[in-house]
Design an enzyme around this catalytic site. Sequence first.
Site, PDB file in Angstrom:
ATOM      1  N   GLY A 103     -19.418 -33.117-125.607  1.00  0.00           N
ATOM      2  CA  GLY A 103     -19.039 -32.689-124.272  1.00  0.00           C
ATOM      3  C   GLY A 103     -18.767 -33.954-123.493  1.00  0.00           C
ATOM      4  O   GLY A 103     -19.675 -34.738-123.274  1.00  0.00           O
ATOM      5  N   THR A 104     -17.552 -34.185-123.108  1.00  0.00           N
ATOM      6  CA  THR A 104     -17.048 -35.550-122.998  1.00  0.00           C
ATOM      7  C   THR A 104     -16.141 -35.730-121.809  1.00  0.00           C
ATOM      8  O   THR A 104     -15.604 -34.761-121.283  1.00  0.00           O
ATOM      9  CB  THR A 104     -16.243 -35.852-124.296  1.00  0.00           C
ATOM     10  OG1 THR A 104     -17.132 -35.860-125.377  1.00  0.00           O
ATOM     11  CG2 THR A 104     -15.508 -37.154-124.250  1.00  0.00           C
ATOM     12  N   THR A 105     -15.931 -36.988-121.438  1.00  0.00           N
ATOM     13  CA  THR A 105     -14.810 -37.362-120.580  1.00  0.00           C
ATOM     14  C   THR A 105     -14.042 -38.478-121.274  1.00  0.00           C
ATOM     15  O   THR A 105     -14.611 -39.538-121.553  1.00  0.00           O
ATOM     16  CB  THR A 105     -15.292 -37.860-119.206  1.00  0.00           C
ATOM     17  OG1 THR A 105     -16.046 -36.821-118.572  1.00  0.00           O
ATOM     18  CG2 THR A 105     -14.101 -38.218-118.327  1.00  0.00           C
TER      19      THR A 105
END
Length: 233
Positions: free
Chosen positions: A14-16
Amino acid sequence: MDHNADISAPHSMGTTIIGVTYNGGVVLGADSRTSTGVYVANRASDKITELTDNVYVCRSGSAADSQVVSDYVRYFLHQHTIQLGQPATVKVAANLVRLLSYNNKNFLQTGLIIGGWDKYEGGQIYGVPLGGTIVQQPFTIGGSGSSYLYGFFDQAWKEGMTQDEAEDLVKKAVSLAIARDGASGGVVRTVTINSEGVTRKFYPGDQLPLWHEELEAQNSLLDILGAPEPMSM
């Protein structure tokens, strides 16, 4: 805390992730939180992976899926470089990622951003989201934290930025996503690619700007509560 949380679930980043072009090259950026459900499996993972000396990829989604795609593409690009006797272009690398993602779209849960520099077209950014579409853009964002950044990029990105402006933009954007997105966190890593080579930078959490009602980094929960430290024995 949910003690029944399934910590054996597949690791998901779960990322940017962010890719930005500037006048002379590209800047890639990412946070470092890898989660397994609500459990943070790795707080300092590196989501920016080298494909060739001049092309890197930002990974989001399933950690296993994004890693295996990166490994296959790196292998094929190595063979490609040997056969041609010169480095692969950014477009070739991006299309290899697209080919693997599209042909296996029913099995893969990963979105990727490919960025690099070559002598033919300079700095380039390609987005390959879920399903295997490929889109070349001046900037692109991905991962769960990207939902909070579209309006910010519409306002802040501009054509012809300098390297320092692009790096500051990426650092600011990732820190904004970390402030809002529970699945993004940790440190910020950036990779700058241009005609002179590759430069990696690392920004620990206590060097990132604070947004909204974020608390400053503390060594102890007692510092937050304002209570005195317990006396040492």
